[in-house]
Design a protein around this motif. Sequence first.
Motif, PDB file in Angstrom:
ATOM      1  N   VAL A  55       0.453  -1.393  -0.087  1.00 56.30           N
ATOM      2  CA  VAL A  55       0.085   0.124   0.253  1.00 56.30           C
ATOM      3  C   VAL A  55       0.743   1.478   0.143  1.00 56.30           C
ATOM      4  N   LEU A 215      -5.891  -1.183  11.384  1.00 49.53           N
ATOM      5  CA  LEU A 215      -6.325   0.028  11.027  1.00 49.53           C
ATOM      6  C   LEU A 215      -5.659   0.821  11.095  1.00 49.53           C
ATOM      7  N   VAL A 218      -2.147   0.776   8.951  1.00 49.61           N
ATOM      8  CA  VAL A 218      -2.901   1.351   7.854  1.00 49.61           C
ATOM      9  C   VAL A 218      -2.606   2.336   8.357  1.00 49.61           C
ATOM     10  N   GLY A 228      -1.096  10.471   1.797  1.00 50.01           N
ATOM     11  CA  GLY A 228      -2.647  10.552   1.593  1.00 50.01           C
ATOM     12  C   GLY A 228      -3.045  11.901   2.380  1.00 50.01           C
ATOM     13  N   ASN A 384      -6.453   7.743  11.585  1.00 50.98           N
ATOM     14  CA  ASN A 384      -7.532   6.354  10.954  1.00 50.98           C
ATOM     15  C   ASN A 384      -8.440   6.976  10.567  1.00 50.98           C
ATOM     16  N   PRO A 388      -6.207   7.555   5.570  1.00 55.60           N
ATOM     17  CA  PRO A 388      -6.376   6.133   4.894  1.00 55.60           C
ATOM     18  C   PRO A 388      -7.754   6.780   3.938  1.00 55.60           C
ATOM     19  N   LEU A 392      -7.284   6.898   0.179  1.00 51.35           N
ATOM     20  CA  LEU A 392      -7.903   5.539  -0.906  1.00 51.35           C
ATOM     21  C   LEU A 392      -8.809   6.468  -2.375  1.00 51.35           C
ATOM     22  N   ILE A 435      -7.369  -0.144   2.422  1.00 58.79           N
ATOM     23  CA  ILE A 435      -8.010   0.573   2.996  1.00 58.79           C
ATOM     24  C   ILE A 435      -9.748   0.750   3.627  1.00 58.79           C
ATOM     25  N   PHE A 439     -11.311   0.802   6.638  1.00 54.50           N
ATOM     26  CA  PHE A 439     -11.950   2.101   6.962  1.00 54.50           C
ATOM     27  C   PHE A 439     -13.590   1.793   7.263  1.00 54.50           C
TER      28      PHE A 439
END
Length: 447
Positions: A55, A215, A218, A228, A384, A388, A392, A435, A439
Amino acid sequence: MEENGRGQWGSRIGFIAAAAGSAIGLGNIWRFPFITGRYGGGFFVLIYILLLIFVGYPVMNSELLLGRKTQLAAVGTFKKLAPGTPWVIVGFMGVLAGFVILSYYSVVAGWALAYMFKSGVYMAAGADHGSIFVSSITSTGAGIFWHSVFMLLCIAVVAGGVEKGIEKWSLILMPVLLLLLIILIIRSVTLPGAGAGLSFYLTPNFANFSTEGFLAAVGQVFFTLSLGMGCMITYGSYLKKDEDIPLVAKYVVTSDTSIAILAGLVIFPAVFAFGLEPGAGPGLTFITLPAVFSKMGAAGHIFGFIFFLLLMIAALTSAISLLEVVTAYSIDEMKFDRKKATIIAGILIWALGLFTTLGYSKLSHITLIKGMDILDSFDFFANNMLLPLGGLLTALFIGWYWGTDKALEAVNEGAKTKLGTSYSFLIKYVVPIAIFVVFLNSVGIIG
Ligand code: PHE
Protein backbone atom coordinates in the motif's frame (compact mmCIF):
# COMPACT_ATOMS: atom_id res chain seq x y z
CA MET A 1 12.56 24.03 -2.64
CA GLU A 2 11.97 27.59 -3.69
CA GLU A 3 9.44 30.24 -2.86
CA ASN A 4 6.30 30.79 -4.91
CA GLY A 5 7.82 30.09 -8.30
CA ARG A 6 8.18 26.51 -9.40
CA GLY A 7 11.59 25.72 -8.02
CA GLN A 8 13.22 22.34 -8.44
CA TRP A 9 15.33 20.15 -6.24
CA GLY A 10 19.00 20.79 -6.77
CA SER A 11 20.04 17.16 -6.75
CA ARG A 12 18.69 13.68 -6.20
CA ILE A 13 20.27 13.47 -2.80
CA GLY A 14 18.74 16.84 -1.89
CA PHE A 15 15.30 15.57 -2.78
CA ILE A 16 15.78 12.29 -0.95
CA ALA A 17 16.98 14.21 2.11
CA ALA A 18 13.90 16.43 2.04
CA ALA A 19 11.44 13.59 1.42
CA ALA A 20 13.11 11.31 3.95
CA GLY A 21 13.28 14.28 6.32
CA SER A 22 9.53 14.62 6.01
CA ALA A 23 8.97 10.89 6.45
CA ILE A 24 11.36 10.30 9.34
CA GLY A 25 10.14 11.98 12.48
CA LEU A 26 8.09 11.41 15.58
CA GLY A 27 6.17 8.83 13.58
CA ASN A 28 9.16 6.51 13.70
CA ILE A 29 10.51 7.00 17.20
CA TRP A 30 7.47 8.08 19.18
CA ARG A 31 4.39 6.78 17.34
CA PHE A 32 5.57 3.47 15.85
CA PRO A 33 6.67 1.94 19.19
CA PHE A 34 3.62 2.99 21.14
CA ILE A 35 1.17 1.87 18.44
CA THR A 36 3.06 -1.44 18.14
CA GLY A 37 2.91 -1.85 21.91
CA ARG A 38 -0.77 -1.01 21.98
CA TYR A 39 -1.69 -3.52 19.29
CA GLY A 40 0.27 -6.49 20.51
CA GLY A 41 3.79 -6.44 19.04
CA GLY A 42 5.15 -8.90 16.43
CA PHE A 43 2.00 -9.57 14.46
CA PHE A 44 1.32 -5.85 14.15
CA VAL A 45 4.88 -5.34 12.86
CA LEU A 46 4.38 -8.04 10.22
CA ILE A 47 1.11 -6.50 8.97
CA TYR A 48 2.75 -3.09 9.02
CA ILE A 49 5.63 -4.23 6.81
CA LEU A 50 3.29 -5.92 4.33
CA LEU A 51 1.19 -2.77 4.14
CA LEU A 52 4.30 -0.64 3.60
CA ILE A 53 5.18 -2.72 0.55
CA PHE A 54 1.73 -3.25 -0.97
CA VAL A 55 0.00 0.00 0.00
CA GLY A 56 2.64 2.54 1.07
CA TYR A 57 5.05 2.07 -1.82
CA PRO A 58 2.47 2.32 -4.65
CA VAL A 59 0.77 5.32 -3.02
CA MET A 60 4.14 7.04 -2.56
CA ASN A 61 4.81 6.61 -6.29
CA SER A 62 1.33 7.87 -7.08
CA GLU A 63 1.63 11.07 -5.08
CA LEU A 64 5.08 11.86 -6.48
CA LEU A 65 3.99 11.25 -10.07
CA LEU A 66 0.88 13.42 -9.70
CA GLY A 67 2.92 16.31 -8.33
CA ARG A 68 5.60 16.00 -10.97
CA LYS A 69 2.99 15.72 -13.74
CA THR A 70 1.09 18.88 -12.80
CA GLN A 71 3.96 20.77 -11.15
CA LEU A 72 1.35 21.89 -8.61
CA ALA A 73 0.55 21.23 -4.97
CA ALA A 74 -2.37 18.99 -3.92
CA VAL A 75 -5.39 21.24 -4.47
CA GLY A 76 -4.01 22.52 -7.78
CA THR A 77 -3.17 18.99 -8.95
CA PHE A 78 -6.74 17.76 -8.65
CA LYS A 79 -8.12 20.99 -10.14
CA LYS A 80 -5.85 20.61 -13.15
CA LEU A 81 -6.38 16.91 -13.83
CA ALA A 82 -10.09 16.85 -13.01
CA PRO A 83 -11.40 20.37 -13.60
CA GLY A 84 -14.89 21.12 -12.35
CA THR A 85 -15.20 17.84 -10.42
CA PRO A 86 -15.40 17.19 -6.67
CA TRP A 87 -11.93 15.51 -6.74
CA VAL A 88 -10.50 18.78 -5.47
CA ILE A 89 -11.93 17.84 -2.07
CA VAL A 90 -9.05 15.37 -1.70
CA GLY A 91 -6.70 18.35 -1.77
CA PHE A 92 -8.72 20.21 0.85
CA MET A 93 -8.78 17.17 3.12
CA GLY A 94 -5.00 17.18 2.97
CA VAL A 95 -4.90 20.77 4.14
CA LEU A 96 -7.21 19.89 7.03
CA ALA A 97 -5.04 16.88 7.92
CA GLY A 98 -1.90 19.04 7.91
CA PHE A 99 -3.62 21.46 10.23
CA VAL A 100 -4.80 18.84 12.73
CA ILE A 101 -1.60 16.76 12.71
CA LEU A 102 0.79 19.66 13.16
CA SER A 103 -1.26 21.01 16.08
CA TYR A 104 -0.49 17.98 18.24
CA TYR A 105 2.80 17.03 16.53
CA SER A 106 4.18 20.28 17.90
CA VAL A 107 3.04 19.38 21.41
CA VAL A 108 4.91 16.07 21.30
CA ALA A 109 7.98 17.73 19.77
CA GLY A 110 7.72 20.13 22.71
CA TRP A 111 8.03 17.14 25.05
CA ALA A 112 11.28 16.23 23.29
CA LEU A 113 12.53 19.81 23.65
CA ALA A 114 11.75 19.77 27.35
CA TYR A 115 13.49 16.40 27.79
CA MET A 116 16.69 17.80 26.27
CA PHE A 117 17.19 19.62 29.57
CA LYS A 118 15.84 17.02 31.96
CA SER A 119 18.76 14.64 32.30
CA GLY A 120 19.42 15.97 35.82
CA VAL A 121 15.96 14.75 36.80
CA TYR A 122 15.73 11.43 35.00
CA MET A 123 19.34 10.40 35.71
CA ALA A 124 18.89 10.85 39.47
CA ALA A 125 19.20 7.67 41.52
CA GLY A 126 15.85 5.97 42.02
CA ALA A 127 14.06 8.30 39.59
CA ASP A 128 10.54 7.19 38.70
CA HIS A 129 10.43 7.73 34.94
CA GLY A 130 6.67 7.29 34.69
CA SER A 131 5.90 10.03 37.17
CA ILE A 132 8.56 12.31 35.69
CA PHE A 133 6.78 12.04 32.35
CA VAL A 134 3.36 12.65 33.86
CA SER A 135 4.45 15.68 35.83
CA SER A 136 6.26 16.97 32.76
CA ILE A 137 3.23 16.91 30.45
CA THR A 138 0.68 17.96 33.05
CA SER A 139 2.47 21.19 33.86
CA THR A 140 0.38 23.79 32.00
CA GLY A 141 3.08 26.45 31.74
CA ALA A 142 5.84 24.15 30.48
CA GLY A 143 3.47 22.46 27.99
CA ILE A 144 2.46 25.79 26.45
CA PHE A 145 6.02 27.10 26.53
CA TRP A 146 7.68 24.20 24.66
CA HIS A 147 4.83 23.86 22.18
CA SER A 148 5.19 27.58 21.44
CA VAL A 149 8.96 27.33 21.03
CA PHE A 150 8.61 24.48 18.55
CA MET A 151 5.90 26.26 16.53
CA LEU A 152 8.05 29.39 16.40
CA LEU A 153 10.98 27.37 15.04
CA CYS A 154 8.71 25.87 12.44
CA ILE A 155 7.25 29.20 11.36
CA ALA A 156 10.71 30.75 11.17
CA VAL A 157 11.99 27.99 8.88
CA VAL A 158 8.99 27.91 6.55
CA ALA A 159 8.54 31.71 6.39
CA GLY A 160 12.21 32.30 5.77
CA GLY A 161 12.35 29.59 3.11
CA VAL A 162 15.62 28.28 4.54
CA GLU A 163 14.78 24.68 3.65
CA LYS A 164 18.13 24.50 1.92
CA GLY A 165 19.90 24.86 5.25
CA ILE A 166 17.59 22.34 6.88
CA GLU A 167 18.20 19.89 4.03
CA LYS A 168 21.93 20.20 4.46
CA TRP A 169 21.68 19.70 8.20
CA SER A 170 19.40 16.70 7.97
CA LEU A 171 21.86 15.11 5.60
CA ILE A 172 24.49 15.32 8.33
CA LEU A 173 22.29 14.70 11.34
CA MET A 174 20.21 11.76 10.19
CA PRO A 175 23.26 9.47 10.01
CA VAL A 176 24.13 10.61 13.54
CA LEU A 177 20.64 9.63 14.64
CA LEU A 178 21.15 6.23 13.03
CA LEU A 179 24.45 5.74 14.85
CA LEU A 180 22.94 6.77 18.17
CA LEU A 181 20.06 4.33 17.71
CA ILE A 182 22.53 1.52 17.12
CA ILE A 183 24.43 2.37 20.32
CA LEU A 184 21.16 2.47 22.22
CA ILE A 185 20.09 -0.89 20.80
CA ILE A 186 23.27 -2.44 22.15
CA ARG A 187 22.60 -0.95 25.60
CA SER A 188 18.96 -1.97 25.51
CA VAL A 189 19.29 -5.59 24.38
CA THR A 190 22.01 -6.28 26.94
CA LEU A 191 19.79 -5.24 29.86
CA PRO A 192 18.79 -8.20 32.03
CA GLY A 193 15.36 -9.41 30.96
CA ALA A 194 15.55 -7.81 27.51
CA GLY A 195 14.79 -11.12 25.73
CA ALA A 196 11.10 -10.99 26.55
CA GLY A 197 10.90 -7.63 24.82
CA LEU A 198 12.62 -8.93 21.71
CA SER A 199 10.23 -11.82 21.42
CA PHE A 200 7.20 -9.56 22.02
CA TYR A 201 8.44 -7.30 19.24
CA LEU A 202 9.70 -9.84 16.73
CA THR A 203 7.54 -12.94 17.13
CA PRO A 204 4.28 -12.64 15.23
CA ASN A 205 1.51 -14.02 17.38
CA PHE A 206 -1.69 -14.35 15.39
CA ALA A 207 -3.74 -14.35 18.59
CA ASN A 208 -2.95 -10.65 18.86
CA PHE A 209 -4.74 -9.85 15.61
CA SER A 210 -7.59 -7.38 15.70
CA THR A 211 -9.31 -5.37 12.99
CA GLU A 212 -8.53 -2.29 15.04
CA GLY A 213 -4.85 -3.21 14.91
CA PHE A 214 -5.08 -3.59 11.14
CA LEU A 215 -6.65 -0.15 10.88
CA ALA A 216 -3.94 1.30 13.09
CA ALA A 217 -1.28 -0.29 10.86
CA VAL A 218 -2.81 1.33 7.77
CA GLY A 219 -2.90 4.67 9.57
CA GLN A 220 0.71 4.28 10.69
CA VAL A 221 1.87 3.50 7.12
CA PHE A 222 0.32 6.73 5.85
CA PHE A 223 1.52 8.80 8.80
CA THR A 224 5.09 7.57 8.76
CA LEU A 225 5.50 8.00 5.00
CA SER A 226 3.77 11.42 4.99
CA LEU A 227 1.10 10.08 2.63
CA GLY A 228 -2.60 10.67 2.14
CA MET A 229 -2.53 14.42 2.61
CA GLY A 230 -0.84 15.89 -0.44
CA CYS A 231 2.56 16.32 1.16
CA MET A 232 4.34 14.05 -1.32
CA ILE A 233 2.30 15.57 -4.17
CA THR A 234 3.72 18.94 -3.18
CA TYR A 235 7.26 17.55 -2.91
CA GLY A 236 6.83 15.73 -6.23
CA SER A 237 5.90 19.00 -7.89
CA TYR A 238 9.51 20.14 -7.48
CA LEU A 239 10.92 17.01 -9.17
CA LYS A 240 12.66 17.09 -12.52
CA LYS A 241 11.29 15.09 -15.43
CA ASP A 242 14.35 12.86 -15.63
CA GLU A 243 14.26 11.89 -11.94
CA ASP A 244 13.72 8.21 -11.18
CA ILE A 245 10.55 8.22 -9.04
CA PRO A 246 10.30 4.46 -8.33
CA LEU A 247 13.91 4.48 -7.15
CA VAL A 248 13.71 7.51 -4.87
CA ALA A 249 10.40 6.20 -3.48
CA LYS A 250 12.23 2.99 -2.63
CA TYR A 251 15.00 4.90 -0.82
CA VAL A 252 12.49 6.92 1.19
CA VAL A 253 10.41 3.90 2.19
CA THR A 254 13.46 1.83 3.16
CA SER A 255 15.19 4.52 5.20
CA ASP A 256 11.97 5.39 7.00
CA THR A 257 11.22 1.76 7.77
CA SER A 258 14.74 1.09 9.01
CA ILE A 259 14.61 3.94 11.52
CA ALA A 260 11.25 2.74 12.85
CA ILE A 261 12.37 -0.88 13.20
CA LEU A 262 15.56 0.22 14.98
CA ALA A 263 13.58 2.45 17.33
CA GLY A 264 11.49 -0.58 18.28
CA LEU A 265 14.68 -2.52 18.98
CA VAL A 266 15.67 0.15 21.50
CA ILE A 267 12.27 0.50 23.12
CA PHE A 268 10.84 -3.02 23.57
CA PRO A 269 13.80 -4.82 25.17
CA ALA A 270 13.99 -1.92 27.64
CA VAL A 271 10.22 -1.89 28.25
CA PHE A 272 10.36 -5.51 29.38
CA ALA A 273 13.67 -5.20 31.20
CA PHE A 274 12.26 -2.39 33.32
CA GLY A 275 8.88 -4.06 33.78
CA LEU A 276 7.04 -1.27 31.96
CA GLU A 277 3.74 -1.67 30.14
CA PRO A 278 4.12 -1.96 26.29
CA GLY A 279 0.58 -0.64 25.76
CA ALA A 280 1.24 2.46 27.87
CA GLY A 281 0.38 4.80 24.99
CA PRO A 282 1.91 8.12 23.89
CA GLY A 283 4.29 8.25 26.88
CA LEU A 284 6.06 4.98 26.00
CA THR A 285 9.17 6.41 24.34
CA PHE A 286 9.49 9.24 26.86
CA ILE A 287 9.35 6.88 29.82
CA THR A 288 11.48 4.07 28.41
CA LEU A 289 14.42 5.98 26.91
CA PRO A 290 15.30 7.98 30.03
CA ALA A 291 15.31 4.65 31.86
CA VAL A 292 17.85 3.37 29.31
CA PHE A 293 20.00 6.53 29.63
CA SER A 294 20.01 6.17 33.40
CA LYS A 295 21.72 2.79 32.95
CA MET A 296 24.60 4.31 30.97
CA GLY A 297 26.50 5.98 33.81
CA ALA A 298 27.50 9.62 33.46
CA ALA A 299 27.49 9.26 29.67
CA GLY A 300 23.70 9.00 29.92
CA HIS A 301 23.49 12.78 30.36
CA ILE A 302 25.23 13.34 27.04
CA PHE A 303 23.41 10.55 25.19
CA GLY A 304 20.10 11.85 26.52
CA PHE A 305 20.76 15.41 25.44
CA ILE A 306 21.97 14.44 21.95
CA PHE A 307 19.15 11.97 21.47
CA PHE A 308 16.36 14.42 22.28
CA LEU A 309 18.07 17.10 20.21
CA LEU A 310 18.15 14.78 17.20
CA LEU A 311 14.55 13.73 17.81
CA MET A 312 13.55 17.38 17.85
CA ILE A 313 15.40 18.01 14.57
CA ALA A 314 13.82 14.94 12.95
CA ALA A 315 10.47 16.29 14.13
CA LEU A 316 11.26 19.72 12.71
CA THR A 317 11.99 18.44 9.20
CA SER A 318 8.63 16.62 9.29
CA ALA A 319 6.77 19.56 10.81
CA ILE A 320 7.95 21.96 8.12
CA SER A 321 6.50 19.65 5.48
CA LEU A 322 3.18 19.65 7.36
CA LEU A 323 3.17 23.43 7.60
CA GLU A 324 4.24 23.68 3.96
CA VAL A 325 1.04 21.91 2.84
CA VAL A 326 -1.13 24.46 4.63
CA THR A 327 1.08 27.37 3.58
CA ALA A 328 1.33 26.35 -0.08
CA TYR A 329 -2.45 26.15 -0.17
CA SER A 330 -2.93 29.68 1.16
CA ILE A 331 -0.30 31.02 -1.21
CA ASP A 332 -1.81 29.34 -4.27
CA GLU A 333 -5.49 29.66 -3.52
CA MET A 334 -5.75 32.74 -1.32
CA LYS A 335 -2.88 34.62 -2.93
CA PHE A 336 -1.17 35.39 0.39
CA ASP A 337 2.54 36.05 0.25
CA ARG A 338 4.70 33.36 1.84
CA LYS A 339 5.43 35.21 5.07
CA LYS A 340 1.84 36.16 5.71
CA ALA A 341 0.59 32.69 4.77
CA THR A 342 3.05 30.97 7.09
CA ILE A 343 2.44 33.26 10.04
CA ILE A 344 -1.36 33.07 9.83
CA ALA A 345 -1.36 29.28 9.37
CA GLY A 346 1.22 28.91 12.14
CA ILE A 347 -0.76 30.96 14.64
CA LEU A 348 -3.99 29.07 13.94
CA ILE A 349 -2.24 25.72 14.30
CA TRP A 350 -0.52 26.88 17.49
CA ALA A 351 -3.90 27.88 18.93
CA LEU A 352 -5.38 24.47 18.15
CA GLY A 353 -2.31 22.85 19.74
CA LEU A 354 -3.09 24.68 22.99
CA PHE A 355 -6.10 22.42 23.40
CA THR A 356 -3.92 19.36 23.07
CA THR A 357 -1.42 20.48 25.63
CA LEU A 358 -4.16 21.65 28.01
CA GLY A 359 -5.75 18.25 27.48
CA TYR A 360 -3.22 16.96 30.01
CA SER A 361 -3.93 19.62 32.60
CA LYS A 362 -6.87 22.03 32.70
CA LEU A 363 -8.86 20.17 30.05
CA SER A 364 -7.99 16.64 31.15
CA HIS A 365 -11.69 15.89 31.78
CA ILE A 366 -12.38 16.20 28.03
CA THR A 367 -12.51 13.06 25.90
CA LEU A 368 -13.48 13.28 22.26
CA ILE A 369 -13.42 9.96 20.38
CA LYS A 370 -14.11 6.64 22.17
CA GLY A 371 -13.04 7.99 25.57
CA MET A 372 -9.61 9.12 24.29
CA ASP A 373 -7.97 12.33 25.50
CA ILE A 374 -7.56 15.26 23.10
CA LEU A 375 -4.15 14.24 21.69
CA ASP A 376 -5.19 10.63 21.11
CA SER A 377 -8.47 11.78 19.54
CA PHE A 378 -6.80 14.22 17.13
CA ASP A 379 -4.26 11.52 16.29
CA PHE A 380 -6.99 8.95 15.67
CA PHE A 381 -9.08 11.35 13.57
CA ALA A 382 -6.11 12.30 11.37
CA ASN A 383 -4.32 8.97 11.07
CA ASN A 384 -7.09 6.44 11.19
CA MET A 385 -9.58 8.48 9.18
CA LEU A 386 -8.30 11.46 7.17
CA LEU A 387 -5.03 9.96 5.86
CA PRO A 388 -6.41 6.52 4.86
CA LEU A 389 -9.37 8.26 3.21
CA GLY A 390 -6.98 10.58 1.36
CA GLY A 391 -4.93 7.57 0.24
CA LEU A 392 -8.05 5.67 -0.83
CA LEU A 393 -9.30 8.59 -2.91
CA THR A 394 -5.88 9.13 -4.50
CA ALA A 395 -5.78 5.45 -5.51
CA LEU A 396 -9.34 5.59 -6.85
CA PHE A 397 -8.50 8.78 -8.72
CA ILE A 398 -5.57 7.17 -10.51
CA GLY A 399 -7.00 3.67 -10.84
CA TRP A 400 -10.52 4.47 -11.91
CA TYR A 401 -10.71 8.10 -13.05
CA TRP A 402 -7.47 9.36 -14.54
CA GLY A 403 -6.22 5.93 -15.57
CA THR A 404 -3.22 3.77 -14.70
CA ASP A 405 -1.92 3.98 -18.29
CA LYS A 406 -1.33 7.68 -17.94
CA ALA A 407 0.04 7.16 -14.44
CA LEU A 408 2.51 4.53 -15.63
CA GLU A 409 3.67 6.78 -18.42
CA ALA A 410 4.15 9.64 -15.96
CA VAL A 411 5.91 7.60 -13.27
CA ASN A 412 8.21 5.77 -15.67
CA GLU A 413 9.61 8.89 -17.26
CA GLY A 414 13.25 8.87 -16.23
CA ALA A 415 12.97 5.52 -14.41
CA LYS A 416 15.57 2.79 -14.97
CA THR A 417 13.47 -0.02 -13.55
CA LYS A 418 9.98 0.79 -14.71
CA LEU A 419 6.78 0.08 -12.85
CA GLY A 420 4.33 -2.17 -14.67
CA THR A 421 1.10 -4.07 -14.28
CA SER A 422 1.74 -4.92 -10.65
CA TYR A 423 1.57 -1.21 -9.85
CA SER A 424 -1.74 -0.90 -11.72
CA PHE A 425 -3.13 -3.93 -9.93
CA LEU A 426 -2.13 -2.65 -6.50
CA ILE A 427 -3.53 0.83 -7.13
CA LYS A 428 -6.79 -0.37 -8.71
CA TYR A 429 -7.64 -3.21 -6.34
CA VAL A 430 -5.35 -3.89 -3.40
CA VAL A 431 -4.97 -0.36 -2.02
CA PRO A 432 -8.67 0.56 -2.26
CA ILE A 433 -9.89 -2.73 -0.82
CA ALA A 434 -7.38 -2.75 2.05
CA ILE A 435 -8.27 0.78 3.06
CA PHE A 436 -11.98 0.54 2.41
CA VAL A 437 -12.46 -2.44 4.66
CA VAL A 438 -10.66 -0.89 7.59
CA PHE A 439 -12.23 2.45 6.98
CA LEU A 440 -15.73 1.01 7.21
CA ASN A 441 -14.61 -0.63 10.40
CA SER A 442 -13.28 2.60 11.83
CA VAL A 443 -16.50 4.45 11.31
CA GLY A 444 -18.23 1.58 13.06
CA ILE A 445 -20.22 0.17 10.13
CA ILE A 446 -18.77 -3.30 10.47
CA GLY A 447 -16.66 -5.06 13.05
N1 PHE B 1 5.96 11.34 8.48
C1 PHE B 1 6.07 12.18 9.62
C2 PHE B 1 6.57 11.34 10.81
O1 PHE B 1 6.68 10.16 10.73
C3 PHE B 1 4.78 12.88 9.97
C4 PHE B 1 4.10 13.50 8.80
C5 PHE B 1 2.85 13.06 8.40
C6 PHE B 1 4.73 14.50 8.04
C7 PHE B 1 2.20 13.59 7.29
C8 PHE B 1 4.10 15.04 6.93
C9 PHE B 1 2.86 14.58 6.55
O2 PHE B 1 6.85 11.85 11.86
